[in-house]
Design a protein around this motif. Structure first.
Motif, mmCIF file in Angstrom:
data_model
loop_
_atom_site.group_PDB
_atom_site.id
_atom_site.type_symbol
_atom_site.label_atom_id
_atom_site.label_comp_id
_atom_site.label_asym_id
_atom_site.label_seq_id
_atom_site.Cartn_x
_atom_site.Cartn_y
_atom_site.Cartn_z
ATOM 1 N N ALA A 107 24.384 5.127 11.427
ATOM 2 C CA ALA A 107 23.677 6.105 12.242
ATOM 3 C C ALA A 107 23.268 7.218 11.285
ATOM 4 O O ALA A 107 24.041 7.599 10.398
ATOM 5 C CB ALA A 107 24.583 6.647 13.339
ATOM 6 N N THR A 138 20.554 6.159 15.992
ATOM 7 C CA THR A 138 21.893 5.694 16.344
ATOM 8 C C THR A 138 21.965 4.181 16.313
ATOM 9 O O THR A 138 21.553 3.528 17.255
ATOM 10 C CB THR A 138 22.310 6.202 17.730
ATOM 11 O OG1 THR A 138 21.347 5.748 18.682
ATOM 12 C CG2 THR A 138 22.380 7.697 17.777
ATOM 13 N N LEU A 176 25.826 12.041 18.892
ATOM 14 C CA LEU A 176 25.721 10.585 18.924
ATOM 15 C C LEU A 176 26.344 10.016 20.209
ATOM 16 O O LEU A 176 25.831 9.059 20.775
ATOM 17 C CB LEU A 176 26.367 9.968 17.695
ATOM 18 C CG LEU A 176 25.622 10.196 16.380
ATOM 19 C CD1 LEU A 176 26.476 9.740 15.209
ATOM 20 C CD2 LEU A 176 24.271 9.522 16.382
#
Length: 125
Positions: free
Chosen positions: A100, A5, A122
């Motif tokens: 990400a 991330t 996420l």
């Protein structure tokens, strides 16, 4: 699913690798890519682009193919790349771009549900 991330929460533009039949698959040989804008936990925009990466993967070197994928991500404003799998060099390249990266998307998952699951994952950190 595993993820790297490097972007922040909010509106997400997710690129998900798809088979010709629309199921999630590996990135490098994906014949299609879904590009989804996700806002407030829902898909605000959805389109599918033909990439032909299944054919183009073996034409030229890996660097050339990686450049093709990077160009696609940039041209489509992608900030999350998701796939069933992708090689460590591609993960590293996308990470350097600030995307990400989420791998391990199940091939039997509905594509739209997969995108929402990626964004939710996420957000959970």
């Amino acid at each position: 699913m595993t993820e790297n991330t490097s972007t922040t929460a909010g509106r997400r533009v997710v690129a998900l690798a798809l088979t010709a039949d629309g199921a999630p698959c590996g990135l490098g040989r994906a014949p299609r890519m879904a590009i989804a804008a996700v806002e407030d936990g829902r898909i605000a925009d959805w389109r599918v682009a033909e990439t032909d990466w299944d054919v183009l993967h073996d034409q030229g070197g890996h660097g050339q193919h990686h450049a093709r994928i990077v160009r696609f991500m940039r041209e489509n404003g992608v900030d999350v790349a998701a796939a069933g799998h992708m090689g460590p060099p591609m993960v590293n390249t996308l990470d350097k771009l600030g995307l990400a990266v989420v791998t391990g998307v199940p091939s039997d998952m509905d594509a739209e549900q997969a995108v929402l699951a990626v964004v939710e994952r996420l957000a959970e950190g």
